[in-house]
Design an enzyme around this catalytic site. Structure first.
Site, PDB file in Angstrom:
ATOM      1  N   MET A  21      31.121 -21.866  21.447  1.00 28.84           N
ATOM      2  CA  MET A  21      31.216 -21.607  22.885  1.00 28.84           C
ATOM      3  C   MET A  21      32.688 -21.547  23.274  1.00 28.84           C
ATOM      4  O   MET A  21      33.456 -22.483  23.005  1.00 28.84           O
ATOM      5  CB  MET A  21      30.486 -22.694  23.681  1.00 28.84           C
ATOM      6  CG  MET A  21      28.975 -22.642  23.529  1.00 28.84           C
ATOM      7  SD  MET A  21      28.109 -23.918  24.494  1.00 28.84           S
ATOM      8  CE  MET A  21      28.404 -25.362  23.443  1.00 28.84           C
ATOM      9  N   GLN A  91      34.062 -18.857  13.725  1.00 34.58           N
ATOM     10  CA  GLN A  91      33.373 -17.670  14.206  1.00 34.58           C
ATOM     11  C   GLN A  91      34.396 -16.609  14.595  1.00 34.58           C
ATOM     12  O   GLN A  91      35.345 -16.885  15.340  1.00 34.58           O
ATOM     13  CB  GLN A  91      32.477 -17.950  15.413  1.00 34.58           C
ATOM     14  CG  GLN A  91      31.627 -16.704  15.726  1.00 34.58           C
ATOM     15  CD  GLN A  91      30.836 -16.783  17.007  1.00 34.58           C
ATOM     16  OE1 GLN A  91      31.407 -16.843  18.091  1.00 34.58           O
ATOM     17  NE2 GLN A  91      29.520 -16.757  16.885  1.00 34.58           N
ATOM     18  N   CYS A 122      27.927 -12.143  22.145  1.00 31.95           N
ATOM     19  CA  CYS A 122      28.586 -12.418  23.416  1.00 31.95           C
ATOM     20  C   CYS A 122      28.228 -11.358  24.454  1.00 31.95           C
ATOM     21  O   CYS A 122      28.408 -10.163  24.208  1.00 31.95           O
ATOM     22  CB  CYS A 122      30.097 -12.474  23.227  1.00 31.95           C
ATOM     23  SG  CYS A 122      30.980 -12.931  24.736  1.00 31.95           S
ATOM     24  N   LYS A 162      25.651 -14.029  14.298  1.00 31.58           N
ATOM     25  CA  LYS A 162      24.879 -14.450  15.465  1.00 31.58           C
ATOM     26  C   LYS A 162      24.739 -13.253  16.378  1.00 31.58           C
ATOM     27  O   LYS A 162      25.709 -12.527  16.630  1.00 31.58           O
ATOM     28  CB  LYS A 162      25.576 -15.599  16.186  1.00 31.58           C
ATOM     29  CG  LYS A 162      24.749 -16.221  17.304  1.00 31.58           C
ATOM     30  CD  LYS A 162      25.408 -17.506  17.800  1.00 31.58           C
ATOM     31  CE  LYS A 162      24.519 -18.205  18.826  1.00 31.58           C
ATOM     32  NZ  LYS A 162      24.519 -17.538  20.135  1.00 31.58           N
ATOM     33  N   HIS A 192      19.764 -15.361  19.292  1.00 34.22           N
ATOM     34  CA  HIS A 192      19.525 -15.855  20.649  1.00 34.22           C
ATOM     35  C   HIS A 192      18.432 -14.973  21.240  1.00 34.22           C
ATOM     36  O   HIS A 192      18.600 -13.760  21.328  1.00 34.22           O
ATOM     37  CB  HIS A 192      20.814 -15.762  21.472  1.00 34.22           C
ATOM     38  CG  HIS A 192      20.691 -16.355  22.842  1.00 34.22           C
ATOM     39  ND1 HIS A 192      21.768 -16.839  23.535  1.00 34.22           N
ATOM     40  CD2 HIS A 192      19.611 -16.544  23.661  1.00 34.22           C
ATOM     41  CE1 HIS A 192      21.374 -17.292  24.712  1.00 34.22           C
ATOM     42  NE2 HIS A 192      20.065 -17.118  24.806  1.00 34.22           N
ATOM     43  N   ASN A 224      17.972 -19.693  18.566  1.00 30.55           N
ATOM     44  CA  ASN A 224      18.880 -20.141  19.619  1.00 30.55           C
ATOM     45  C   ASN A 224      18.297 -19.737  20.969  1.00 30.55           C
ATOM     46  O   ASN A 224      17.760 -18.647  21.109  1.00 30.55           O
ATOM     47  CB  ASN A 224      20.259 -19.503  19.405  1.00 30.55           C
ATOM     48  CG  ASN A 224      21.263 -19.835  20.491  1.00 30.55           C
ATOM     49  OD1 ASN A 224      21.973 -18.960  20.968  1.00 30.55           O
ATOM     50  ND2 ASN A 224      21.360 -21.083  20.887  1.00 30.55           N
ATOM     51  N   GLY A 225      18.405 -20.637  21.933  1.00 29.89           N
ATOM     52  CA  GLY A 225      17.959 -20.327  23.285  1.00 29.89           C
ATOM     53  C   GLY A 225      16.981 -21.350  23.819  1.00 29.89           C
ATOM     54  O   GLY A 225      15.921 -21.587  23.230  1.00 29.89           O
ATOM     55  N   ASP A 226      17.351 -22.002  24.935  1.00 30.67           N
ATOM     56  CA  ASP A 226      16.486 -22.949  25.641  1.00 30.67           C
ATOM     57  C   ASP A 226      16.150 -24.181  24.813  1.00 30.67           C
ATOM     58  O   ASP A 226      15.031 -24.703  24.869  1.00 30.67           O
ATOM     59  CB  ASP A 226      15.195 -22.267  26.109  1.00 30.67           C
ATOM     60  CG  ASP A 226      15.443 -21.225  27.187  1.00 30.67           C
ATOM     61  OD1 ASP A 226      16.577 -21.147  27.692  1.00 30.67           O
ATOM     62  OD2 ASP A 226      14.502 -20.469  27.515  1.00 30.67           O
ATOM     63  N   ARG A 249      24.244 -24.535  25.197  1.00 34.18           N
ATOM     64  CA  ARG A 249      24.396 -25.136  26.525  1.00 34.18           C
ATOM     65  C   ARG A 249      23.738 -26.510  26.652  1.00 34.18           C
ATOM     66  O   ARG A 249      24.138 -27.321  27.486  1.00 34.18           O
ATOM     67  CB  ARG A 249      23.830 -24.188  27.582  1.00 34.18           C
ATOM     68  CG  ARG A 249      24.628 -22.897  27.744  1.00 34.18           C
ATOM     69  CD  ARG A 249      23.939 -21.940  28.712  1.00 34.18           C
ATOM     70  NE  ARG A 249      22.630 -21.530  28.211  1.00 34.18           N
ATOM     71  CZ  ARG A 249      21.582 -21.261  28.989  1.00 34.18           C
ATOM     72  NH1 ARG A 249      21.698 -21.364  30.301  1.00 34.18           N
ATOM     73  NH2 ARG A 249      20.434 -20.882  28.460  1.00 34.18           N
TER      74      ARG A 249
END
EC number: 1.3.1.-
Length: 392
Positions: A21, A91, A122, A162, A192, A224-226, A249
């Site tokens: 991030m 990364q 991104c 990713k 993601h 990835n995600g949630d 996140r």
């Protein structure tokens, strides 16, 4: 306990990865996350993590290949790892195959990392408007050329990538991109479950992660995600069949989430970490201290920490004036003094385990002119697409 995740020669157990991030996953934050993953308590004093490996994989923030090749001062600081970090994961973001190849060879020749991840996920406009990030996999031949240069230049170092589902619902790319990645020797893929247009809004499509796993059974697929809790992470693996999870996140202002994740994947009974405000305040000061030590200037470290204040204090009863005051502190003494004025006996607030960070969605994706006319034509992607600074 799930099967250990294998990234080239590196065994990642449990199969938990800190998502890169921009401006967040620098060495100080990685240190905190790793320390909690390895069993440090909230009363652990200085944040330290053991040498020679550890639990999980913790990736640097995004590094621009052009900035790395040109030895941009800020970038060279970002690729510095603590001696205890193993494996060292960088990364890279790039759109020019030749520049990506140079950056990868530089990493190998100068022993800067043990693992290279490529960013094709991104969604921010300054990246996609140049054809980078989540815009790039639409150009299949360009994606293949970048992966080929990276894998060739990396030698024994594993290369992963990713990505997102695609640009928008009308331009889905992840299955084609996954097959190209396998053909070019990529070691693992993280998906993601959102398009670039979704940014971080709506709900992540975990079914897409399952479809990708079925589509590329040859290599590990990470979801990835949630993922806001360890329970979410375990549920994703069970539902999708993915080989591991990438957490972004969900750990903002909550580096101790990695203690929960490790315990859950190891099948250990452990109370979910729900620290009182006093413990959260101690972690905040430690985080700011580490940033100051890393930057070499206490004031600049505290200023850099400001972005984290709201995430750490999410849900706690802290007045708006005090929140504003804490968000403009410029010394450790000032930060500690402000925190000491709060009711530090407050328990972990209900609902603070949920979503955090950016949630905007349904955005128009900014792309180069004519980008969507031909998924194979790479014309129009030039050196100006390489940002000259890192951090995404």
């Amino acid at each position: 306990m799930p099967t250990p995740l294998q990234i080239g020669p590196h065994t990642v157990q449990p199969p938990v990865v800190l998502a890169p991030m921009a401006g967040i996953t620098n060495a100080p934050f990685r240190t905190l996350c790793r320390a909690f993953a390895e069993g440090e308590s909230f009363a652990g004093g200085e944040a330290k993590a053991g040498a020679g490996g550890g639990k999980g994989l913790f990736v640097s923030e995004m590094i621009t290949t052009r900035a790395l090749v040109e030895r941009n001062e800020k970038t060279m600081q970002l690729v510095h790892f603590d001696a205890s970090e193993r494996p060292r994961s960088i990364q890279l973001y790039g759109v020019d195959p030749a520049t990506v190849g140079k950056a990868v060879r530089m990493i190998v020749e100068e022993d800067l990392a043990d693992h290279i991840d490529l960013n094709f996920g991104c969604p921010v406009p300054k990246v996609t408007r140049k054809g980078g990030g989540s815009a790039l996999p639409f150009k299949r031949n360009l994606l293949r050329a970048i992966l080929r240069e990276a894998v060739s230049g990396a030698g024994e170092l594993p290369v992963t990538m990713k990505m997102r589902k695609g640009i928008d619902d009308d331009h889905i790319t992840y299955l084609d991109a996954g097959r190209i990645a396998v053909e070019e020797g990529v070691t693992a893929i993280a998906l993601h479950g959102r398009t670039a247009a979704q940014h971080y809004g709506g709900t992540a499509d975990w079914d897409a992660i399952a479809r990708l796993k079925e589509h590329v059974p040859e290599i590990p697929v990470l979801g990835n995600g949630d993922i806001w809790s360890a329970e979410d992470a375990v549920r994703m693996v069970r539902r999708t069949g993915c080989d591991g999870v990438v957490v972004g996140r969900g750990c903002l202002g909550r580096p101790w989430l990695f203690a929960d994740l490790v315990a859950a994947f190891e099948g250990r009974d452990q109370d979910v970490a729900r620290p009182a405000l006093r413990e959260v305040a101690d972690v905040m000061v430690r985080h700011a201290t580490l940033l100051g030590e890393w930057i070499g200037d206490e004031s600049r470290g505290v200023i850099d920490f400001r972005k984290h204040v709201a995430w750490y204090l999410k849900g706690f009863a802290v007045g708006s004036e005090m929140r504003k005051r804490l968000a403009v502190t410029s010394s450790l003494e000032e930060l500690r003094a402000g925190l000491d004025e709060l009711d530090l006996d407050q328990p972990w607030p209900a609902g603070a385990d949920g979503p955090r960070g950016r949630t905007s969605g349904n955005n128009r994706v900014v792309l180069p002119d004519g980008w969507l006319k031909d998924p194979y034509d790479c014309a129009g992607v030039g050196e100006d697409a390489e940002l000259d600074t890192s951090g995404g």
